[in-house]
Structure formats: structure tokens, C-alpha cells
Design a protein around this motif. Structure first.
Motif, short mmCIF file in Angstrom:
data_model
loop_
_atom_site.label_atom_id
_atom_site.label_comp_id
_atom_site.label_asym_id
_atom_site.label_seq_id
_atom_site.Cartn_x
_atom_site.Cartn_y
_atom_site.Cartn_z
N THR A 28 1.00 -0.94 -0.20
CA THR A 28 0.07 0.24 0.14
C THR A 28 0.73 1.01 -0.43
O THR A 28 0.75 1.92 -1.11
N SER A 29 1.75 1.46 0.92
CA SER A 29 2.68 2.69 0.75
C SER A 29 3.28 2.69 -0.13
O SER A 29 4.03 3.58 -0.64
N LEU A 30 4.18 1.14 -0.64
CA LEU A 30 4.65 1.42 -2.70
C LEU A 30 3.73 2.60 -3.33
O LEU A 30 4.24 2.96 -4.09
N ALA A 105 15.54 4.64 16.00
CA ALA A 105 16.64 4.71 15.90
C ALA A 105 16.97 3.55 14.37
O ALA A 105 16.23 3.23 13.18
N GLY A 106 16.34 2.06 14.86
CA GLY A 106 15.79 1.41 14.34
C GLY A 106 14.73 0.87 13.41
O GLY A 106 14.78 0.84 11.61
N HIS A 107 13.56 1.59 13.83
CA HIS A 107 12.33 1.99 12.76
C HIS A 107 12.67 2.60 12.07
O HIS A 107 12.38 3.26 11.07
N VAL A 108 12.99 3.96 12.16
CA VAL A 108 13.56 5.61 11.43
C VAL A 108 15.07 4.65 10.15
O VAL A 108 14.51 5.04 8.82
N ALA A 109 15.58 3.74 10.16
CA ALA A 109 16.35 3.11 9.72
C ALA A 109 15.71 2.36 8.18
O ALA A 109 16.09 2.41 7.38
N ALA A 110 14.94 1.78 8.98
CA ALA A 110 13.59 0.60 8.43
C ALA A 110 13.32 1.87 7.62
O ALA A 110 12.96 1.04 6.32
N ALA A 111 12.52 2.63 8.02
CA ALA A 111 11.69 3.67 7.11
C ALA A 111 12.59 4.74 6.36
O ALA A 111 11.55 4.51 5.27
N VAL A 112 14.13 4.81 5.80
CA VAL A 112 14.04 5.39 5.40
C VAL A 112 14.81 4.30 4.49
O VAL A 112 14.89 4.25 2.74
N ALA A 113 14.76 3.11 4.41
CA ALA A 113 14.59 2.39 3.00
C ALA A 113 13.85 1.55 2.94
O ALA A 113 14.13 1.54 0.99
N ARG A 114 12.74 2.01 3.29
CA ARG A 114 11.28 1.02 2.84
C ARG A 114 11.29 2.48 1.64
O ARG A 114 10.45 2.39 0.79
N ASN A 115 11.45 4.05 2.55
CA ASN A 115 11.48 5.74 1.48
C ASN A 115 11.67 4.69 0.36
O ASN A 115 11.31 5.71 -0.80
N THR A 116 13.68 4.80 -0.12
CA THR A 116 14.36 4.95 -0.47
C THR A 116 13.98 3.97 -1.87
O THR A 116 13.74 3.96 -3.34
N LEU A 117 12.66 2.86 -1.48
CA LEU A 117 12.96 1.99 -2.27
C LEU A 117 11.55 2.01 -3.19
O LEU A 117 11.29 2.14 -3.90
N SER A 118 10.47 2.65 -2.24
CA SER A 118 9.54 3.47 -2.43
C SER A 118 9.40 5.16 -4.32
O SER A 118 8.96 4.84 -5.21
N THR A 119 10.42 5.70 -3.22
CA THR A 119 11.35 6.57 -4.24
C THR A 119 11.97 6.51 -5.50
O THR A 119 11.14 6.22 -6.70
N ALA A 120 12.52 4.41 -5.97
CA ALA A 120 12.99 4.36 -6.48
C ALA A 120 11.76 4.10 -7.82
O ALA A 120 12.25 4.40 -8.89
N LEU A 121 10.71 2.70 -7.04
CA LEU A 121 9.09 2.62 -7.82
C LEU A 121 9.27 3.57 -8.03
O LEU A 121 8.78 3.73 -9.95
N VAL A 122 8.82 4.67 -7.49
CA VAL A 122 8.15 6.14 -8.13
C VAL A 122 8.76 6.75 -9.23
O VAL A 122 8.58 7.33 -10.82
N LEU A 123 10.43 6.98 -9.06
CA LEU A 123 10.91 7.76 -10.46
C LEU A 123 10.94 6.50 -11.83
O LEU A 123 10.67 6.98 -12.69
#
Length: 254
Positions: A28-30, A105-123
Motif C-alpha cells: 500500500t505504501s509503495l 533509530a532502528g525503526h527510522v532506519a527501516a523507514a528510510v530503507a522503505r522510502n528509498t525503495l518507494s522513491t525508486a519505484l515512483v521514479l
């Protein structure tokens, strides 16, 4: 310091594994940002005048959609933190002498990884439907750095929201404001096309300078002081979130 970094990296891996087990939320988020981009480009794009005759609407809208991705990813961070608090996972980690900072910080790092994947898909989808930026390597790096700073700040804010909320459902609702911010901004339409009473908020809220900076950098156009304003917002939000999360964690775990 080394123990904190080790704990943070371990808990970040845990956050990523939890994301893989909750595929419906991840999908959903992706997919939501991609679907919104397609809706705006194909349903509304032909009727929206951006004031840039030589720029396709998809190229205008992509920076705003990338920022919108951060909002959707932020909701997942708040829910994950709230779920840990509700299930007593935090208390178990505290018995292992793991404090609040590595856990969040672990949750934040995982969120950054998820957002990086989402950004790549959108692009990727954006390029398929006609996104044509003209930035050089420096412009791409600067835009990516700004977006990463915003994602990190918003993820920490969401972690703090997860500590405030008393249930995962409430945590998702708390982050609605962050998902809403791109709409009253220059993400999808020029601010001049909005009602006059909305101009002040739209021009001076956090995501507008970020979107304007990314749009200018990706299209190789002058950006003025917008990147510095965007970085100032990111630094302020990050500092506020870091301080608030520390206080809230101590209050919730007393």
C-alpha cells in the motif's frame, strides 16, 4: 557508542524483516504514491495549467509525489513503534539494556530503507510515463540529499507520534497531517491558483521549499535560497522530533 550503533543496526534489520512480514501495508505504501501520480497525470493533468508551457505535467508533479512518499512511509513508522509499545516488546528490549534511542533509530532506519525503495519505484514509473528531468549529476545528488533529509526528519517525527498514540490505529491517524502537507503546497498545482487566504500557509509550510528546490534542481533551473530554507525546516523538525521522542519514551516506560 559502538554498542549503540550495533543495537541500532540490529534493530533496523528487525524493522525491515517486520516489513517483509506485513506485505499488505508495504504494498500500500509503495503503490499509493504511484497511483496518485497516475491519477493526477492522466485524469487531471490536461486541465491543470502550471505556468510552464514547455514542461510536461508529469515532470512538474513528480517532485511532489516523491515528497508524498515520505508521508506514506511515515505512517508505517508510527504504527510500528506503537505496536512495539502495545505488545510489550519495548520492555523486553529494556531488560537487555537497549535504550530508546537505538530502538527508535532502528525503526527510522527501516523507514528510510522503505522510502528509498518507494522513491525508486515512483521514479521508474515516472520515466515510463514521460518524466524527463534535465539535471546533471550535481543536481541529482542535491535533490536526493534534500529528500533524504526530509525523509529522516519525518520518520523521527512519526516515531515520536507512535509513542504518543495509544494504539496502532491511532498512530496511523496521527501521521495524517504529514501525508496531507503536500496537497496545500506547490506539489500538484501552482500556489497562485489557490484561494488567496491559503497562499500564506502554502508558501511557508515545510514541504513547499523542498518541492520547489527538487523541481528546480531536477530541471536544472535556478532555485535561489529554497534549498537552504528546506534544510532549515528539516533540521528543525529533526531536532524537535529527537528531543520529543526522548522525553516521550521516558514517560511511556516509567
Amino acid at each position: 557508542m559502538s554498542d549503540t550503533l550495533t543495537a541500532t543496526s540490529t534493530l533496523a534489520g528487525r524493522g525491515i524483516r517486520l516489513s517483509r512480514r506485513n506485505l499488505d501495508a508495504v504494498i500500500t505504501s509503495l503503490m499509493m504514491p504511484i497511483m496518485l501520480m497516475l491519477v493526477f497525470v492522466y485524469f487531471f493533468g490536461g486541465a491543470i495549467d502550471t505556468g510552464t508551457a514547455h514542461t510536461a505535467y508529469v515532470t512538474y508533479v513528480v517532485p511532489g509525489v516523491l515528497v508524498l512518499c515520505a508521508g506514506f512511509g511515515a505512517a508505517g513508522t508510527a504504527v510500528a513503534v506503537s505496536e512495539d509499545m502495545r505488545r510489550g516488546v519495548v520492555d523486553r528490549f529494556r531488560t537487555l539494556d537497549i535504550g530508546g534511542t537505538p530502538l527508535l533509530a532502528g525503526h527510522v532506519a527501516a523507514a528510510v530503507a522503505r522510502n528509498t525503495l518507494s522513491t525508486a519505484l515512483v521514479l521508474g514509473v515516472a520515466f515510463l510515463i514521460g518524466f524527463r528531468p534535465t539535471a546533471g549529476p550535481g543536481g541529482w545528488l542535491a535533490a536526493a540529499g534534500l529528500l533524504l533529509a526530509f525523509i529522516t526528519a519525518v520518520s523521527w517525527l512519526s516515531a515520536a507520534a507512535g509513542l504518543v498514540a495509544r494504539s496502532p490505529e491511532a498512530a496511523g491517524a496521527v501521521t495524517f497531517f504529514m501525508m496531507f502537507l503536500p496537497y496545500p503546497s506547490s506539489a500538484f498545482v501552482p500556489i497562485d491558483s489557490m484561494p488567496g487566504w491559503l497562499h500564506g500557509f502554502a508558501e511557508h509550510q515545510p514541504v513547499t521549499p523542498l518541492i520547489e528546490s527538487m523541481r528546480g534542481l531536477l530541471l536544472d533551473r535556478p532555485v535561489g535560497d529554497a534549498p537552504w530554507i528546506a534544510l532549515a525546516w528539516c533540521a528543525g523538525l529533526f531536532t524537535l522530533a529527537l528531543a520529543a521522542s526522548g522525553v516521550l519514551f521516558r514517560l511511556r516506560t516509567r
